[in-house]
Motif scaffolding. Structure first.
Motif, PDB file in Angstrom:
ATOM      1  N   GLY A  19      29.860  21.946   8.441  1.00  0.00           N
ATOM      2  CA  GLY A  19      28.978  23.035   8.053  1.00  0.00           C
ATOM      3  C   GLY A  19      27.502  22.735   8.155  1.00  0.00           C
ATOM      4  N   LYS A  20      27.155  21.548   8.652  1.00  0.00           N
ATOM      5  CA  LYS A  20      25.744  21.170   8.761  1.00  0.00           C
ATOM      6  C   LYS A  20      25.388  20.903  10.224  1.00  0.00           C
ATOM      7  CE  LYS A  20      25.276  19.149   4.168  1.00  0.00           C
ATOM      8  NZ  LYS A  20      24.837  17.952   3.393  1.00  0.00           N
ATOM      9  N   GLN A  21      24.094  20.958  10.508  1.00  0.00           N
ATOM     10  CA  GLN A  21      23.620  20.664  11.856  1.00  0.00           C
ATOM     11  C   GLN A  21      23.665  19.168  12.117  1.00  0.00           C
ATOM     12  OE1 GLN A  21      19.707  22.429  12.329  1.00  0.00           O
ATOM     13  NE2 GLN A  21      20.622  24.236  13.270  1.00  0.00           N
ATOM     14  N   ARG A  22      23.745  18.838  13.409  1.00  0.00           N
ATOM     15  CA  ARG A  22      23.682  17.436  13.783  1.00  0.00           C
ATOM     16  C   ARG A  22      22.324  16.856  13.421  1.00  0.00           C
ATOM     17  NH1 ARG A  22      25.137  17.242  19.444  1.00  0.00           N
ATOM     18  NH2 ARG A  22      22.953  17.730  19.871  1.00  0.00           N
ATOM     19  N   GLU A  23      22.360  15.631  12.929  1.00  0.00           N
ATOM     20  CA  GLU A  23      21.158  14.988  12.406  1.00  0.00           C
ATOM     21  C   GLU A  23      20.942  13.661  13.116  1.00  0.00           C
ATOM     22  OE1 GLU A  23      21.742  13.787   8.376  1.00  0.00           O
ATOM     23  OE2 GLU A  23      19.639  13.287   8.030  1.00  0.00           O
ATOM     24  N   GLY A  24      19.781  13.466  13.676  1.00  0.00           N
ATOM     25  CA  GLY A  24      19.430  12.187  14.278  1.00  0.00           C
ATOM     26  C   GLY A  24      19.057  11.198  13.197  1.00  0.00           C
ATOM     27  N   LEU A  25      19.491   9.943  13.348  1.00  0.00           N
ATOM     28  CA  LEU A  25      19.267   8.929  12.321  1.00  0.00           C
ATOM     29  C   LEU A  25      18.378   7.779  12.792  1.00  0.00           C
ATOM     30  CD1 LEU A  25      22.952   8.670  11.103  1.00  0.00           C
ATOM     31  CD2 LEU A  25      21.077   9.841   9.926  1.00  0.00           C
ATOM     32  N   ALA A  26      18.626   7.307  14.008  1.00  0.00           N
ATOM     33  CA  ALA A  26      17.914   6.115  14.472  1.00  0.00           C
ATOM     34  C   ALA A  26      17.963   6.057  15.981  1.00  0.00           C
ATOM     35  CB  ALA A  26      18.552   4.862  13.884  1.00  0.00           C
TER      36      ALA A  26
ATOM     37  N   ASP B 280      10.570   9.595  18.409  1.00  0.00           N
ATOM     38  CA  ASP B 280      10.769   9.243  17.004  1.00  0.00           C
ATOM     39  C   ASP B 280      12.210   8.760  16.840  1.00  0.00           C
ATOM     40  OD1 ASP B 280       9.888  10.863  13.812  1.00  0.00           O
ATOM     41  OD2 ASP B 280      10.270   8.787  14.369  1.00  0.00           O
ATOM     42  N   HIS B 281      12.990   9.287  15.920  1.00  0.00           N
ATOM     43  CA  HIS B 281      14.302   8.731  15.637  1.00  0.00           C
ATOM     44  C   HIS B 281      15.430   9.389  16.425  1.00  0.00           C
ATOM     45  CE1 HIS B 281      13.525  11.986  12.722  1.00  0.00           C
ATOM     46  NE2 HIS B 281      14.793  12.289  12.951  1.00  0.00           N
ATOM     47  N   VAL B 282      15.090  10.141  17.487  1.00  0.00           N
ATOM     48  CA  VAL B 282      16.114  10.739  18.342  1.00  0.00           C
ATOM     49  C   VAL B 282      15.798  10.439  19.799  1.00  0.00           C
ATOM     50  CG1 VAL B 282      16.642  12.583  16.715  1.00  0.00           C
ATOM     51  CG2 VAL B 282      14.899  12.953  18.483  1.00  0.00           C
ATOM     52  N   LEU B 283      16.804  10.536  20.649  1.00  0.00           N
ATOM     53  CA  LEU B 283      16.587  10.350  22.076  1.00  0.00           C
ATOM     54  C   LEU B 283      15.832  11.548  22.637  1.00  0.00           C
ATOM     55  CD1 LEU B 283      20.097   9.050  23.129  1.00  0.00           C
ATOM     56  CD2 LEU B 283      17.964   7.775  23.290  1.00  0.00           C
ATOM     57  N   ARG B 284      14.924  11.271  23.568  1.00  0.00           N
ATOM     58  CA  ARG B 284      14.211  12.381  24.203  1.00  0.00           C
ATOM     59  C   ARG B 284      15.179  13.181  25.074  1.00  0.00           C
ATOM     60  NH1 ARG B 284       8.482  10.921  26.405  1.00  0.00           N
ATOM     61  NH2 ARG B 284       8.213  10.787  24.169  1.00  0.00           N
ATOM     62  N   VAL B 285      16.054  12.496  25.774  1.00  0.00           N
ATOM     63  CA  VAL B 285      17.078  13.140  26.604  1.00  0.00           C
ATOM     64  C   VAL B 285      18.378  12.367  26.431  1.00  0.00           C
ATOM     65  CG1 VAL B 285      17.800  13.718  28.946  1.00  0.00           C
ATOM     66  CG2 VAL B 285      15.386  13.936  28.301  1.00  0.00           C
ATOM     67  N   VAL B 286      19.489  13.057  26.287  1.00  0.00           N
ATOM     68  CA  VAL B 286      20.795  12.406  26.185  1.00  0.00           C
ATOM     69  C   VAL B 286      21.526  12.535  27.519  1.00  0.00           C
ATOM     70  CG1 VAL B 286      23.064  12.418  25.092  1.00  0.00           C
ATOM     71  CG2 VAL B 286      21.008  12.813  23.715  1.00  0.00           C
ATOM     72  N   ASP B 287      21.909  11.389  28.068  1.00  0.00           N
ATOM     73  CA  ASP B 287      22.708  11.386  29.299  1.00  0.00           C
ATOM     74  C   ASP B 287      24.200  11.233  28.999  1.00  0.00           C
ATOM     75  OD1 ASP B 287      19.997   9.570  30.592  1.00  0.00           O
ATOM     76  OD2 ASP B 287      20.591  11.551  31.311  1.00  0.00           O
ATOM     77  N   TYR B 288      24.524  10.466  27.972  1.00  0.00           N
ATOM     78  CA  TYR B 288      25.924  10.216  27.641  1.00  0.00           C
ATOM     79  C   TYR B 288      26.123  10.256  26.121  1.00  0.00           C
ATOM     80  CZ  TYR B 288      25.926   8.360  32.391  1.00  0.00           C
ATOM     81  OH  TYR B 288      25.792   8.213  33.750  1.00  0.00           O
TER      82      TYR B 288
END
Length: 124
Positions: free
Chosen positions: A42-49, A105-113
């Motif tokens: 029920g929550k959005q995905r959250e970037g951690l590190a 910051d604590h998330v990837l700028r672009v996700v490839d995999y």
């Protein structure tokens, strides 16, 4: 074929610790930044590190800083998310991802995999 595999989840009591591993097959984490994310029901995905080990770039989200650390195990082409003093609110499916880019910051700028998820459950 590229695979990014997350492992290490489990069930712990409040205050416990877990080490999650993100291992890559078919790509080298020296060339890719790696991010850890979680999503609770029920929550959005959250970037951690986020870490780009070959560039000494490391970011930890402020809300988990002091409890979570991210590090590299070079020999195993693995990135580890160490989680201490876990709380019930930390219960979620944890995923790692790789991107041939830097961290924003604590998330990837672009996700490839994306890797598959590993469940973390924390009980009182």
């Amino acid at each position: 074929q590229v695979q990014v595999v997350a492992s290490g989840g489990g069930v712990v009591n409040e205050g416990g610790s877990l080490n999650l591993s993100c291992t890559a097959y078919g790509l080298n984490f020296d060339e890719y930044a790696v991010g850890w994310y979680r999503q609770a029901p029920g929550k959005q995905r959250e970037g951690l590190a986020c870490i780009w080990r070959s560039h000494d770039i490391i970011y930890i989200k402020e809300t988990v800083k002091g409890r979570f650390t991210i590090s590299s195990a070079h020999a195993e082409n693995t990135i580890v998310l160490q989680m201490n003093n876990l709380k019930p609110d930390d219960s979620a499916v944890y995923k790692c991802a790789a991107g041939m880019t830097t961290c924003s910051d604590h998330v990837l700028r672009v996700v490839d995999y994306w890797g598959q998820g590993t469940q973390v459950s924390v009980f009182w």
